[in-house]
Enzyme design. Structure first.
Site, PDB file in Angstrom:
ATOM      1  N   LYS A  48       0.824  -1.214   0.000  1.00  9.20           N
ATOM      2  CA  LYS A  48       0.000   0.000   0.000  1.00  9.20           C
ATOM      3  C   LYS A  48       0.857   1.263   0.000  1.00  9.20           C
ATOM      4  O   LYS A  48       0.425   2.310  -0.481  1.00  9.20           O
ATOM      5  CB  LYS A  48      -0.941  -0.022   1.206  1.00  9.20           C
ATOM      6  CG  LYS A  48      -1.956  -1.161   1.186  1.00  9.20           C
ATOM      7  CD  LYS A  48      -2.945  -1.080   2.330  1.00  9.20           C
ATOM      8  CE  LYS A  48      -2.310  -1.351   3.676  1.00  9.20           C
ATOM      9  NZ  LYS A  48      -1.786  -2.721   3.820  1.00  9.20           N
ATOM     10  N   LYS A 195       7.249 -15.282   6.688  1.00  6.87           N
ATOM     11  CA  LYS A 195       6.293 -14.658   5.773  1.00  6.87           C
ATOM     12  C   LYS A 195       6.979 -13.536   5.005  1.00  6.87           C
ATOM     13  O   LYS A 195       7.625 -12.678   5.598  1.00  6.87           O
ATOM     14  CB  LYS A 195       5.076 -14.120   6.519  1.00  6.87           C
ATOM     15  CG  LYS A 195       3.974 -13.625   5.576  1.00  6.87           C
ATOM     16  CD  LYS A 195       2.667 -13.380   6.311  1.00  6.87           C
ATOM     17  CE  LYS A 195       2.697 -12.100   7.106  1.00  6.87           C
ATOM     18  NZ  LYS A 195       1.396 -11.844   7.773  1.00  6.87           N
ATOM     19  N   LYS A 197       6.544 -10.359   2.304  1.00 10.49           N
ATOM     20  CA  LYS A 197       5.613  -9.413   1.706  1.00 10.49           C
ATOM     21  C   LYS A 197       5.756  -9.435   0.184  1.00 10.49           C
ATOM     22  O   LYS A 197       6.879  -9.468  -0.352  1.00 10.49           O
ATOM     23  CB  LYS A 197       5.872  -7.998   2.220  1.00 10.49           C
ATOM     24  CG  LYS A 197       5.631  -7.818   3.717  1.00 10.49           C
ATOM     25  CD  LYS A 197       4.152  -7.843   4.060  1.00 10.49           C
ATOM     26  CE  LYS A 197       3.924  -7.492   5.514  1.00 10.49           C
ATOM     27  NZ  LYS A 197       2.489  -7.405   5.860  1.00 10.49           N
ATOM     28  N   GLU A 252      -1.749 -14.433   1.702  1.00 11.90           N
ATOM     29  CA  GLU A 252      -2.517 -13.594   2.625  1.00 11.90           C
ATOM     30  C   GLU A 252      -2.987 -12.305   1.964  1.00 11.90           C
ATOM     31  O   GLU A 252      -2.238 -11.667   1.225  1.00 11.90           O
ATOM     32  CB  GLU A 252      -1.641 -13.267   3.840  1.00 11.90           C
ATOM     33  CG  GLU A 252      -2.330 -12.457   4.913  1.00 11.90           C
ATOM     34  CD  GLU A 252      -1.466 -12.343   6.163  1.00 11.90           C
ATOM     35  OE1 GLU A 252      -1.629 -11.345   6.893  1.00 11.90           O
ATOM     36  OE2 GLU A 252      -0.624 -13.236   6.419  1.00 11.90           O
ATOM     37  N   GLU A 278      -7.588  -9.933   8.919  1.00  9.53           N
ATOM     38  CA  GLU A 278      -6.958  -9.056   9.914  1.00  9.53           C
ATOM     39  C   GLU A 278      -7.557  -7.660   9.964  1.00  9.53           C
ATOM     40  O   GLU A 278      -7.515  -7.001  11.012  1.00  9.53           O
ATOM     41  CB  GLU A 278      -5.457  -8.940   9.655  1.00  9.53           C
ATOM     42  CG  GLU A 278      -5.094  -8.166   8.406  1.00  9.53           C
ATOM     43  CD  GLU A 278      -3.592  -8.014   8.221  1.00  9.53           C
ATOM     44  OE1 GLU A 278      -3.115  -6.876   8.329  1.00  9.53           O
ATOM     45  OE2 GLU A 278      -2.920  -9.019   7.980  1.00  9.53           O
ATOM     46  N   HIS A 328      -3.735 -12.167  13.751  1.00  7.26           N
ATOM     47  CA  HIS A 328      -2.873 -11.082  13.291  1.00  7.26           C
ATOM     48  C   HIS A 328      -2.279 -10.313  14.465  1.00  7.26           C
ATOM     49  O   HIS A 328      -2.984  -9.917  15.390  1.00  7.26           O
ATOM     50  CB  HIS A 328      -3.691 -10.128  12.416  1.00  7.26           C
ATOM     51  CG  HIS A 328      -2.975  -8.857  12.071  1.00  7.26           C
ATOM     52  ND1 HIS A 328      -3.265  -7.639  12.670  1.00  7.26           N
ATOM     53  CD2 HIS A 328      -1.969  -8.609  11.194  1.00  7.26           C
ATOM     54  CE1 HIS A 328      -2.489  -6.703  12.171  1.00  7.26           C
ATOM     55  NE2 HIS A 328      -1.687  -7.258  11.279  1.00  7.26           N
TER      56      HIS A 328
END
Length: 398
Positions: A48, A195, A197, A252, A278, A328
């Site tokens: 984002k 994890k 991104k 996710e 989340e 989360h």
């Protein structure tokens, strides 16, 4: 009260061997709310930020509730906001907190309903319930302390530890060589999964980074990716199919958090499981997600959905429908809740909140372990006090 082997956490909590106020004369006599701002060492970027929808994250607002009863029991809870909203949550909590005074601290459902109605004009989701979260969490902390148990045990724990994965080492702002170093460090520190991104403007860059991380980890080490709502439906299908070669635990938030239909279509189309939830801020929103078959892993966040009380209802519904659980953030709370989930969950390891507390969680053998400390098992640090900018108190100061 007899409990069957498959009783859910809500049933365990209601049957817990705790004395009521009718037996003790106990009542809530003091409430303190605080607003602290936790600075991050490095500005954080996800998809984002790269697309201009958000600025890099530089601090986390923490809303803290401290509650004390006449019998001397104490509870601590917190909510948070990673961007705008922290001051609003604190302000709403301040407006409703005096409703706690004189209540039986064990009557958590009654108190929750009272706080909802105190702020009924602003709804039952979002900031309205996030203001209740620190209070509700503090009451559950107190309830477990009164019972002389860790919260997980009060809820009827299925396990003493929960497998955990690390998120903070794989943000998009982190260069690939540092991501690979973080992967090694995480494994050495006892983390059980990684994890990464994704959601780069150039999708090929996501595949390049993912390929390098999978090669560094080996074929079997648990690996997840998180797109942070970056893709549209077409891109999500295309990227999801490209990523199936990497043997991922889940993809996710591939789509907008409220696109239930799109997530359901994606979950049906891909072999890789879908995880989301989340950003949802109420039981009803999670109900739509679960009943809509929109995710394989549900990812509720107790501070965001209104505290432990609604989280337990989400857990119960998710378990009835065979969904896996991967809460989360807020591992300090979610460790206990995850331990009480019947299906083997995943727990997100995020060290950001560590400076707020005097105690730290134990990582070992890819899992996070429940301590023998009562309640949530945490006390506020002096650093948390120093970061505090606003406070208010209600009732008789202890």
């Amino acid at each position: 009260m007899a409990l069957s082997a498959n009783s859910d956490a809500v049933t365990y909590a209601k049957a817990a061997n705790t004395r009521t106020a009718a037996e003790t004369g106990d009542r809530i006599e003091w409430v303190k709310l605080s607003l602290a701002f936790l600075p991050l060492a490095t500005p954080v970027s996800d998809a984002k930020v790269l697309t201009g929808r958000q600025k890099p994250l530089t601090e986390v607002a923490i809303i803290i509730a401290e509650i004390r009863s006449r019998d001397g029991f104490e509870g601590v809870g917190f909510s948070y906001s990673k961007r705008a909203g922290g001051q609003g949550i604190y302000a709403h909590a301040k407006e409703i907190a005096d409703n706690l005074l004189g209540e039986d601290p064990n009557d958590i459902d009654k108190i929750y309903t009272k706080l909802l109605w105190a702020g009924a004009s602003v709804g039952r989701s979002g900031m309205a319930v996030q203001a209740i979260s620190p209070i509700d969490i503090a009451l559950w902390d107190m309830k477990a302390k009164r019972a002389g148990l860790p919260l997980a045990k009060l809820l009827g724990a299925h396990r003493d530890s929960v497998q955990c994965y690390n998120t903070s080492g794989g943000f998009l702002h982190t260069p690939l060589d540092q991501v690979l170093k973080n992967v090694v460090i995480s494994r050495e520190n006892g983390i059980g999964g990684i994890k990464l991104k994704v959601g780069q403007p150039n999708c090929a860059e996501d595949i390049r980074r993912l390929t390098a991380v999978r090669e560094a980890l080996g074929d079997e080490f648990p690996l997840m990716v998180d797109a942070n709502q970056q893709w549209d439906r077409e891109t999500a299908i295309r990227m999801g199919r490209k990523m199936e070669q990497f043997n991922l635990i889940w993809i996710e938030e591939p789509l907008d958090a409220y696109d239930i239909e799109g997530h359901a279509q994606l979950a049906a189309a891909l072999d890789t499981p879908i995880a989301t939830g989340e950003m949802l801020t109420s039981f009803r929103e999670h109900e739509q997600l679960i009943l809509g078959n929109a995710s394989d892993f549900v990812q509720p966040d107790a501070p965001r959905v209104g505290g432990i009380s609604p989280f337990l209802k989400i857990m119960d519904l998710a378990a009835k429908h065979g969904r896996k659980l991967a809460p989360h953030f807020a591992m300090e709370v979610h460790l206990h809740l995850s331990a009480a989930y019947p299906l083997e969950p995943w727990l997100e390891h995020f060290e950001w909140l560590n400076p707020l507390f005097n105690e730290q969680l134990e990582l070992r053998d890819g899992r996070m372990w429940i301590s023998d400390r009562h309640g949530l098992g945490f006390t506020l640090s002096e650093q948390a006090r120093r970061w505090t900018q606003l406070t208010c108190e209600f009732g008789k100061r202890p």
